[in-house]
Design an enzyme around this catalytic site. Sequence first.
Site, PDB file in Angstrom:
ATOM      1  N   ASP A  16     -48.207 -13.792  47.236  1.00 22.08           N
ATOM      2  CA  ASP A  16     -47.413 -13.339  48.390  1.00 22.08           C
ATOM      3  C   ASP A  16     -48.209 -12.509  49.383  1.00 22.08           C
ATOM      4  O   ASP A  16     -47.673 -11.621  50.048  1.00 22.08           O
ATOM      5  CB  ASP A  16     -46.181 -12.517  47.920  1.00 22.08           C
ATOM      6  CG  ASP A  16     -45.282 -13.315  47.003  1.00 22.08           C
ATOM      7  OD1 ASP A  16     -45.231 -14.547  47.161  1.00 22.08           O
ATOM      8  OD2 ASP A  16     -44.645 -12.706  46.130  1.00 22.08           O
ATOM      9  N   HIS A  44     -44.246 -19.921  50.468  1.00 26.18           N
ATOM     10  CA  HIS A  44     -45.144 -19.587  51.576  1.00 26.18           C
ATOM     11  C   HIS A  44     -44.333 -19.548  52.872  1.00 26.18           C
ATOM     12  O   HIS A  44     -43.778 -20.559  53.291  1.00 26.18           O
ATOM     13  CB  HIS A  44     -46.272 -20.611  51.672  1.00 26.18           C
ATOM     14  CG  HIS A  44     -47.147 -20.621  50.444  1.00 26.18           C
ATOM     15  ND1 HIS A  44     -48.138 -21.532  50.226  1.00 26.18           N
ATOM     16  CD2 HIS A  44     -47.165 -19.792  49.367  1.00 26.18           C
ATOM     17  CE1 HIS A  44     -48.735 -21.269  49.058  1.00 26.18           C
ATOM     18  NE2 HIS A  44     -48.160 -20.224  48.529  1.00 26.18           N
TER      19      HIS A  44
HETATM   20  P1  GDP Z   1     -47.569 -16.270  50.605  1.00 23.89           P
HETATM   21  O1  GDP Z   1     -46.886 -16.686  49.369  1.00 23.89           O
HETATM   22  O2  GDP Z   1     -48.942 -15.750  50.357  1.00 23.89           O
HETATM   23  O3  GDP Z   1     -47.556 -17.313  51.688  1.00 23.89           O
HETATM   24  O4  GDP Z   1     -46.739 -15.020  51.182  1.00 23.89           O
HETATM   25  P2  GDP Z   1     -45.137 -14.900  51.262  1.00 23.89           P
HETATM   26  O5  GDP Z   1     -44.657 -15.781  52.348  1.00 23.89           O
HETATM   27  O6  GDP Z   1     -44.521 -15.052  49.934  1.00 23.89           O
HETATM   28  O7  GDP Z   1     -44.969 -13.367  51.623  1.00 23.89           O
HETATM   29  C1  GDP Z   1     -45.599 -12.789  52.714  1.00 23.89           C
HETATM   30  C2  GDP Z   1     -44.526 -12.191  53.638  1.00 23.89           C
HETATM   31  O8  GDP Z   1     -45.143 -11.337  54.587  1.00 23.89           O
HETATM   32  C3  GDP Z   1     -43.803 -13.238  54.472  1.00 23.89           C
HETATM   33  O9  GDP Z   1     -42.482 -12.836  54.665  1.00 23.89           O
HETATM   34  C4  GDP Z   1     -44.571 -13.238  55.785  1.00 23.89           C
HETATM   35  O10 GDP Z   1     -43.784 -13.651  56.882  1.00 23.89           O
HETATM   36  C5  GDP Z   1     -44.927 -11.793  55.909  1.00 23.89           C
HETATM   37  N1  GDP Z   1     -46.188 -11.514  56.635  1.00 23.89           N
HETATM   38  C6  GDP Z   1     -47.368 -12.178  56.584  1.00 23.89           C
HETATM   39  N2  GDP Z   1     -48.312 -11.542  57.288  1.00 23.89           N
HETATM   40  C7  GDP Z   1     -47.715 -10.427  57.794  1.00 23.89           C
HETATM   41  C8  GDP Z   1     -48.185  -9.322  58.573  1.00 23.89           C
HETATM   42  O11 GDP Z   1     -49.348  -9.227  58.936  1.00 23.89           O
HETATM   43  N3  GDP Z   1     -47.263  -8.345  58.861  1.00 23.89           N
HETATM   44  C9  GDP Z   1     -45.969  -8.394  58.445  1.00 23.89           C
HETATM   45  N4  GDP Z   1     -45.150  -7.399  58.757  1.00 23.89           N
HETATM   46  N5  GDP Z   1     -45.509  -9.414  57.709  1.00 23.89           N
HETATM   47  C10 GDP Z   1     -46.371 -10.409  57.372  1.00 23.89           C
HETATM   48  P1  IMO Z   2     -47.202 -17.527  46.073  1.00 26.42           P
HETATM   49  O1  IMO Z   2     -47.951 -18.823  46.233  1.00 26.42           O
HETATM   50  C1  IMO Z   2     -45.958 -14.152  43.593  1.00 26.42           C
HETATM   51  C2  IMO Z   2     -45.657 -14.851  39.291  1.00 26.42           C
HETATM   52  C3  IMO Z   2     -44.242 -14.778  38.782  1.00 26.42           C
HETATM   53  C4  IMO Z   2     -44.471 -14.295  37.366  1.00 26.42           C
HETATM   54  C5  IMO Z   2     -45.757 -15.032  36.978  1.00 26.42           C
HETATM   55  C6  IMO Z   2     -45.518 -16.305  36.189  1.00 26.42           C
HETATM   56  O2  IMO Z   2     -45.944 -17.472  46.845  1.00 26.42           O
HETATM   57  O3  IMO Z   2     -48.100 -16.371  46.320  1.00 26.42           O
HETATM   58  P2  IMO Z   2     -44.549 -18.707  36.816  1.00 26.42           P
HETATM   59  O4  IMO Z   2     -43.210 -19.092  37.387  1.00 26.42           O
HETATM   60  O5  IMO Z   2     -45.702 -19.121  37.648  1.00 26.42           O
HETATM   61  O6  IMO Z   2     -44.693 -19.104  35.385  1.00 26.42           O
HETATM   62  O7  IMO Z   2     -44.516 -17.085  36.816  1.00 26.42           O
HETATM   63  O8  IMO Z   2     -46.408 -15.340  38.196  1.00 26.42           O
HETATM   64  N1  IMO Z   2     -45.869 -15.782  40.417  1.00 26.42           N
HETATM   65  C7  IMO Z   2     -45.941 -15.408  41.697  1.00 26.42           C
HETATM   66  N2  IMO Z   2     -45.808 -14.185  42.256  1.00 26.42           N
HETATM   67  N3  IMO Z   2     -46.253 -15.228  44.361  1.00 26.42           N
HETATM   68  C8  IMO Z   2     -46.412 -16.435  43.811  1.00 26.42           C
HETATM   69  O9  IMO Z   2     -46.780 -17.515  44.532  1.00 26.42           O
HETATM   70  C9  IMO Z   2     -46.237 -16.582  42.419  1.00 26.42           C
HETATM   71  N4  IMO Z   2     -46.318 -17.609  41.562  1.00 26.42           N
HETATM   72  C10 IMO Z   2     -46.097 -17.110  40.345  1.00 26.42           C
HETATM   73  O10 IMO Z   2     -43.455 -13.870  39.517  1.00 26.42           O
HETATM   74  O11 IMO Z   2     -44.761 -12.930  37.369  1.00 26.42           O
HETATM   75 MG    MG Z   3     -45.124 -16.258  48.295  1.00 25.63          MG
END
Ligand code: GDP
Ligand code: IMO
Ligand code: MG
Length: 428
Positions: A16, A44
Amino acid sequence: MSNSKVAVILGAQWGDEGKGKLIDILSEKYKIVARATGGANAGHTIYLKDQNGERKKYVFHLVPSGMLNENCVCLLGNGVALHIPTFFQELKLLRENGIKTEGRVLISDRIHLLFEYHKIVDGIQEDMKGDKKVGTTKRGIGPCYTDKVRRNGIRMCDLLEFETFKDTYHENLKMLKSLYGDFEYDTEKELAELESLLPEIKKMVVDGAYYLNDALENGDNILVEGANGALLDIDHGTYPYVTSSSPTIGGICTGIGLGANKLTQVIGIMKAYCTRVGSGPFPTELTNELGDQIREQGGEYGSTTGRPRRCGWYDAVAGAYSVMINGLTELNLTKLDVLTGVENLKIATAYKLNGEKLRGFPANTKLLDKIEVEYIELPGWTEDISKAKTFEDLPENAKKYIETIEKLSNCKVTSIGIGPARDEMIFR
Ligand code: GDP
Ligand code: IMO
Ligand code: MG
């Protein structure tokens, strides 16, 4: 940040970090976006402004994050665990939002398929673990990869031969029931849905490794989308509180079939602080009001499960470890804006056990509960940074904070996130 032939985007903390956003931004300059690892555990997020300037949120679980750029072709590599109905639902949602998907999504014939029974087994395993549960996303990830390494997984090339596939499917289900106890299961419903989707699926299937290597030969460039994060890696992460695949660099080569010498740029994404969702050690976790404040300011709730994310200080021990094991060539530091207004910022510089400094990030997860974390403190900033266009526009204290992260993590920060939108990114 320059663009190169094969750029890899990796989550360099606990997931994340903001992978979706950077992939969306960079995909404009790439012909192919290839997802290499993980499954629908990933979420994502991308924010896109519509004609009226309103922000629309997209969350990608299986479909690669290059879909919002219509010149991009997106490939799901062999390393992904594919739940077909989830994937088709995502495509449908994109079409409903006016995004063209026809001819733009390809799937490797070696990809492992994830079925409803994997999700059921995921839940059973978690229940069996009691207070040692991993806190998985319950998307069936562990059980699907377990079938893969147990060598009775079902791949896309098997599904295409539907009659023999059905036999293997029933055999696998029988085996799982003998291992985990009988559970109710509607095989007819699942098989009927898969069969109805077969004509669509067949149009998308390619040999992923040849497809990508041929594309490179023909002069195309490739952006590789990692999922999850380095500290969730089955080998290098906080085992056993990890996912069941390799979100680190080795998993990328394996997950799409590109040689290591083809990768020209490896961009690690790190938040300007740390978060983690699910169980497991988190050395710099803030369990106080400041942790809550960061969660609210950063909107730190899981994109897949909606669970509140645990929040903590930037951890340079974990950061340097991630840079080392992935061979990161640069960093995208995201969500710097979230720290605006925090008076004193801390960065973890070392872990100590019984007064002795550890070499780095330890293997034994139990140690991480006992260590003492050493921090340095830096003054924060109060100015709004969301309109900054260049590094120089940032307040002095923000610049110092970034430079300290670079120094302690041994990697250059080439882009900085100052908000969730496409244009809220500073490139240096
Ligand atoms: P990913 O799994 O790595 O793609 O990340 P996620 O989408 O799960 O979580 C990242 C969150 O942070 C999302 O809600 C994005 O819209 C937000 N985000 C990403 N970059 C920035 C940033 O630079 N500032 C802020 N405030 N939010 C961001
Ligand atoms: P993105 O791509 C955050 C975490 C789960 C749990 C552990 C195992 O959005 O960054 P699983 O379902 O994979 O067996 O869970 O890994 N986990 C993530 N946490 N972002 C992710 O993906 C994750 N993918 C798995 O929360 O702790
Ligand atoms: Mg994510």
